[in-house]
Write a protein that holds these residues in place. Sequence first.
Motif: not given
Length: 475
Positions: A167-174
């Motif tokens: 539900g978010v872009v890759p860099e916001l997965v953490p």
Amino acid sequence: MSPQLYLLDGSSYIYRAYYGIRDLATSGGMPTNAVFGFTKMLLGLLQESCPDCLAVVFDRPREETFRREVYPEYKANRDAMPEDLVSQVPYIRQVLQALNIPALEAPGFEADDVIATLARRFAAEGAEVTVVTGDKDLMQIVGEGIGLLDTMKDRRSGPEEVLERFGVVPELVPDVLGLAGDTSDNIPGVPGIGEKTAAELVRRFGSLEDVLKWKNLVSGKKRRENLQSHADQARLSKRLATVRYDVALEVPLADLRRQAPNLPELLHLLRRLEFKALEIAFTPPPPGVVELYSDGSGTASGPGGYGVVLRYGEHEKELSGFEPASTSQRMELLAAIRGLEALNNPSTVRVFSDSQYLVRGMSKWIHGWIRDGRLDTPDALANQDLWKQLVPLSRKHRVTWEWVRGHAGHPFNERCDKLAKRAVDEGTRAADRPEEPEEEETVLPLPVVPAVRAPVPVREDSEFDAEEDGQLRLC
């Protein structure tokens, strides 16, 4: 073209192999299930993807990683590696050594950190990087020139798939994992906040830090209280979930280029492990011989497909095709036809097939059909049109027909079967796809240019200069 670099999450592959195949051992009782599964999956990756560069990355013992230092409970919920798997890891490394595939690791870091560092570095240098893993944590590194491949599910992931999953872009997965936690890695997160809620909060506020900053705007009293009381735990969780890009591992891309395997060492190891099927897969054909493996897939009245693998020396070629309506027998014959047609010059060919119909037909029955005239008598034989194509093709080459037991672990039979079924799936989808109306070509009017008559010089003599090729220059 950009070099294709594949970075394989070795620890993930080992566990998948171990739990995917059970109760496999040598005649002496040594367990080999993980070694066999790992090598077979690796062979499939090499055959289907043909990467230019490849490395397998392993985890260090989790007690030695920096994450364990900052959070002693990190991955503390995981059991120790089973004893019958521990004994197989050295053999997996020997297989990689014999295949001349680099095995990488870095003290203090996990495989994810090494993969992230190398992926970003080589993508910046122009390589197309594919990370082979089933680990969702590595979705955070997806970006320009970096994608994921889950070979177990045959699924590739780019930015769109990460957005769909988290539900978010890759860099916001953490940030999402920092709020929601991760039970598989024993990352605590914030109590009462699941992955879906975490994604909604990160999308709304922009990051984990901004969620904590604007926690008073979050709905739900208990949720606000948890964000307040577990703020430091959330920040720690994000740190644990974030991969590192600064691993000091100086490996040039040239060192990861594919090399030919050390065949004597590899075949000796496979014989020791009693991996007869894998020994066949890695053994090249005899000098001057073309090996042709073929298989067909079809039903009584439905779509059909065929798959072919041609091998000559160190070279391989795959062929596949689709028929909208065919039988399994017709596709078996068609596979052999297409394989023989692909050979430009008369050759010594060994055709392998799991179809007794094909093998017996071409090695035994065909002689009687020709002698009795049935091959040329209309409607005297089933699939007569295909048998009549096979006869002149087989006479063009020196062909022997050999039967292999289907679906019994034979590497090339399984590979051809997979090609055939994939051809059926792709052909069926293409047939079901509605045809797009052809766009009418827009023809732009040419600009009108007034004609200008120029005077043509007239030469009095009848001789002309000659070009270098002896033709006259008529001007």
